[in-house]
Design an enzyme around this catalytic site. Structure first.
Site, PDB file in Angstrom:
ATOM      1  CG  ASP A  31      -2.213   0.727   0.964  1.00 45.83           C
ATOM      2  OD1 ASP A  31      -3.468   0.314   1.157  1.00 45.83           O
ATOM      3  OD2 ASP A  31      -2.004   2.034   0.870  1.00 45.83           O
ATOM      4  CB  THR A  35      -7.171   6.806   1.249  1.00 45.65           C
ATOM      5  OG1 THR A  35      -7.046   5.537   0.548  1.00 45.65           O
ATOM      6  CG2 THR A  35      -7.388   7.962   0.231  1.00 45.65           C
ATOM      7  N   GLY A  36      -4.800   4.802   2.742  1.00 43.87           N
ATOM      8  CA  GLY A  36      -4.708   3.583   3.773  1.00 43.87           C
ATOM      9  C   GLY A  36      -3.850   4.367   4.972  1.00 43.87           C
ATOM     10  CG  PHE A  76      -9.062  -5.142  -2.130  1.00 47.34           C
ATOM     11  CD1 PHE A  76     -10.083  -5.511  -2.764  1.00 47.34           C
ATOM     12  CD2 PHE A  76      -8.789  -5.831  -0.958  1.00 47.34           C
ATOM     13  CE1 PHE A  76     -10.573  -6.573  -2.477  1.00 47.34           C
ATOM     14  CE2 PHE A  76      -9.027  -7.104  -0.696  1.00 47.34           C
ATOM     15  CZ  PHE A  76     -10.195  -7.549  -1.545  1.00 47.34           C
ATOM     16  CB  ALA A  78      -9.671   2.206  -6.397  1.00 49.23           C
ATOM     17  CE1 TYR A 145     -13.887   4.000  -7.547  1.00 48.60           C
ATOM     18  CE2 TYR A 145     -16.115   3.620  -8.189  1.00 48.60           C
ATOM     19  CZ  TYR A 145     -14.918   3.461  -7.439  1.00 48.60           C
ATOM     20  OH  TYR A 145     -14.986   2.113  -6.542  1.00 48.60           O
ATOM     21  CG  ASN A 174     -22.326   3.043   0.227  1.00 43.69           C
ATOM     22  OD1 ASN A 174     -21.046   3.203   0.139  1.00 43.69           O
ATOM     23  ND2 ASN A 174     -23.141   4.101   0.596  1.00 43.69           N
TER      24      ASN A 174
HETATM   25  N1  LIG Z   1     -15.916   1.124  -0.165  1.00 48.69           N
HETATM   26  C1  LIG Z   1     -16.883   0.897  -0.880  1.00 48.69           C
HETATM   27  O1  LIG Z   1     -18.012   1.116  -0.870  1.00 48.69           O
HETATM   28  C2  LIG Z   1     -16.571   0.372  -2.366  1.00 48.69           C
HETATM   29  C3  LIG Z   1     -17.481   0.010  -3.162  1.00 48.69           C
HETATM   30  C4  LIG Z   1     -17.314  -0.301  -4.489  1.00 48.69           C
HETATM   31  C5  LIG Z   1     -15.976  -0.607  -4.920  1.00 48.69           C
HETATM   32  N2  LIG Z   1     -15.063  -0.205  -3.862  1.00 48.69           N
HETATM   33  C6  LIG Z   1     -13.663  -0.672  -4.361  1.00 48.69           C
HETATM   34  O2  LIG Z   1     -13.064  -1.358  -3.379  1.00 48.69           O
HETATM   35  C7  LIG Z   1     -11.733  -1.406  -3.428  1.00 48.69           C
HETATM   36  C8  LIG Z   1     -11.470  -0.737  -1.827  1.00 48.69           C
HETATM   37  O3  LIG Z   1     -12.046   0.494  -1.512  1.00 48.69           O
HETATM   38  P1  LIG Z   1     -12.110   1.051   0.052  1.00 48.69           P
HETATM   39  O4  LIG Z   1     -13.292   1.650   0.274  1.00 48.69           O
HETATM   40  O5  LIG Z   1     -11.155   0.245   0.867  1.00 48.69           O
HETATM   41  O6  LIG Z   1     -10.799   2.127  -0.474  1.00 48.69           O
HETATM   42  P2  LIG Z   1      -9.747   2.776   0.341  1.00 48.69           P
HETATM   43  O7  LIG Z   1      -9.515   4.083  -0.098  1.00 48.69           O
HETATM   44  O8  LIG Z   1      -9.787   2.626   1.906  1.00 48.69           O
HETATM   45  O9  LIG Z   1      -8.446   1.812  -0.060  1.00 48.69           O
HETATM   46  C9  LIG Z   1      -7.810   1.925  -1.120  1.00 48.69           C
HETATM   47  C10 LIG Z   1      -6.546   1.632  -0.745  1.00 48.69           C
HETATM   48  O10 LIG Z   1      -5.445   1.769  -1.843  1.00 48.69           O
HETATM   49  C11 LIG Z   1      -4.369   2.542  -1.520  1.00 48.69           C
HETATM   50  N3  LIG Z   1      -3.752   3.059  -2.793  1.00 48.69           N
HETATM   51  C12 LIG Z   1      -4.225   3.966  -3.607  1.00 48.69           C
HETATM   52  N4  LIG Z   1      -3.612   4.242  -4.692  1.00 48.69           N
HETATM   53  C13 LIG Z   1      -2.338   3.420  -4.404  1.00 48.69           C
HETATM   54  C14 LIG Z   1      -1.406   3.308  -5.073  1.00 48.69           C
HETATM   55  N5  LIG Z   1      -1.091   3.932  -6.379  1.00 48.69           N
HETATM   56  N6  LIG Z   1      -0.177   2.328  -5.011  1.00 48.69           N
HETATM   57  C15 LIG Z   1      -0.560   1.497  -3.800  1.00 48.69           C
HETATM   58  N7  LIG Z   1      -1.815   1.571  -2.891  1.00 48.69           N
HETATM   59  C16 LIG Z   1      -2.596   2.809  -3.357  1.00 48.69           C
HETATM   60  C17 LIG Z   1      -4.693   3.350  -0.735  1.00 48.69           C
HETATM   61  O11 LIG Z   1      -3.607   3.907   0.279  1.00 48.69           O
HETATM   62  C18 LIG Z   1      -5.928   2.574   0.136  1.00 48.69           C
HETATM   63  O12 LIG Z   1      -5.124   1.983   1.349  1.00 48.69           O
HETATM   64  C19 LIG Z   1     -11.291  -0.157  -4.359  1.00 48.69           C
HETATM   65  O13 LIG Z   1     -10.977  -0.386  -5.660  1.00 48.69           O
HETATM   66  C20 LIG Z   1     -12.907   0.458  -4.461  1.00 48.69           C
HETATM   67  O14 LIG Z   1     -12.962   1.089  -5.764  1.00 48.69           O
HETATM   68  C21 LIG Z   1     -15.201   0.151  -2.702  1.00 48.69           C
END
Ligand SMILES: NC(=O)c1ccc[n+]([C@@H]2O[C@H](COP(=O)([O-])OP(=O)(O)OC[C@H]3O[C@@H](n4cnc5c(N)ncnc54)[C@H](O)[C@@H]3O)[C@@H](O)[C@H]2O)c1
Length: 322
Positions: A31, A35-36, A76, A78, A145, A174
């Site tokens: 990671d 945002t992590g 994961f 994004a 997106y 969601n």
């Molecule tokens: N949370 C939701 O409701 C939801 C709904 C549909 C799809 N998703 C998908 O599920 C996945 C996880 O979502 P989430 O809610 O946990 O998001 P999040 O933002 O909490 O997690 C995404 C992680 O990716 C890391 N990241 C971003 N760009 C990066 C890079 N270039 N290199 C390495 N790490 C990177 C961030 O630091 C973060 O820890 C995503 O692909 C999101 O699109 C989430």
């Protein structure tokens, strides 16, 4: 098994890491901390078989270095800020699509075969069929997106077809839970902590959203990964019902034990450009594998709000301490 989670310090990834470690798998998290947060992984760091690698998935050499020898890869990563992606139009391309291409190419070179990817219900844009099945088309996303997720699905499908890989693509609604630091529930909690009497709601409050608790999301992914037989397996993952945005506000106010909160609406069917007025997916395909969500949409919102409130309290105490 050896498993690598890209984006494992984020909301869904860290919940997944905990769950896989508790089953005895070796889990590496990669990671960038974009945002992590390390705090999301506090339950993992002391566990045997866990490793955190800080790196940027936009750099293919960094990705290549970590994929070799993995049994399953979870992607994961994004830009989870849909609205932000409409302002900086490069964000989704680089964090959602380029990262996916880099991973596929690294997997191809290292002969790693199994990929789990979180796409999104945003690939459907504004569909005319509800609940929306996986076979719905043509797919016309209304956000960048959603567009980048659809493009990533296409790359995954073509790599799997041509290079003997197997993928599981999930189109979630969601997803809610304690570490979710973006999205409507966290937004309402933050606003109500500032002013417990009034709440501004984006849009007319009538947008209907199917919501799923992260625990149900994890169980659904595990069931599907044990069942899918195709080279590319696509699953909707969502609840059997939905709740409107005013209903989400009601659940959050209830979780915060607030009464008589006055709602004001910014108006319009969409909260922002790219917002989907109705998200309700047909999950028959996943349910046929033996999966059922335990919590309905309203219950998922309420539980997640309670969990987020606890997480916010811990963060506040931490800030006071330092
Ligand atoms: N949370 C939701 O409701 C939801 C709904 C549909 C799809 N998703 C998908 O599920 C996945 C996880 O979502 P989430 O809610 O946990 O998001 P999040 O933002 O909490 O997690 C995404 C992680 O990716 C890391 N990241 C971003 N760009 C990066 C890079 N270039 N290199 C390495 N790490 C990177 C961030 O630091 C973060 O820890 C995503 O692909 C999101 O699109 C989430």
């Amino acid at each position: 098994m050896k498993m690598l989670i890209f984006g494992g310090a984020g909301f869904i990834g860290s919940s997944f890491a905990q769950s896989l470690l508790s089953e005895g798998h070796e889990v590496e998290v990669f990671d960038s901390m974009y945002t992590g947060k390390a705090a999301n992984l506090s339950a993992c760091t002391e566990k045997k078989g866990f490793k955190l690698i800080k790196g940027d998935m936009r750099k293919i050499e960094e990705v290549k270095r970590v994929v070799t020898g993995q049994d399953i890869i979870y992607h994961f990563v994004a830009n989870a800020d849909i609205r932000g992606g409409m302002e900086n139009t490069f964000l989704d391309l680089e964090h959602n699509l380029l990262t996916t291409y880099n991973l596929l190419e690294a997997m191809r070179k290292s002969d790693v075969k199994k990929l789990v990817f979180t796409s999104s219900s945003a690939v459907y844009g504004e569909p005319s069929v509800f609940p929306t099945p996986e076979s719905y088309g043509p797919l016309r996303p209304t956000s960048l997106y959603g567009a980048s997720k659809l493009a990533a699905e296409g790359y995954i499908s073509a790599f799997c077809e041509n290079f003997g890989m197997k993928s599981f693509i999930f189109r979630p609604v969601n997803i809610l839970g304690s570490a979710n630091n973006h999205g409507v529930v966290g937004d309402f909690i933050r606003k109500l902590k500032r002013d417990a009497k009034g709440l501004e709601i984006l849009g007319n409050g009538k947008q209907r959203k199917s919501c799923l608790h992260v625990s149900d999301f994890i169980s659904g992914v595990k069931v599907a990964v044990g069942s899918g037989k195709e080279a590319t397996n696509i699953y909707n993952i969502g609840n059997l019902d939905w709740v409107d945005v005013d209903g989400i506000a009601n659940q959050v106010a209830r979780a915060m034990e607030l009464k008589g909160v006055k709602y004001s609406h910014t108006g319009g069917e969409r909260g922002w450009p790219g917002d989907m007025p109705f998200v309700f997916l047909d999950t028959k395909k996943l349910c046929a594998c033996g999966w059922q969500p335990k919590l309905n949409s309203g219950q998922a919102v309420f539980l997640a709000a309670k969990e987020m409130l606890r997480a916010f309290d811990i963060e506040d105490k931490h800030k006071e301490h330092y």
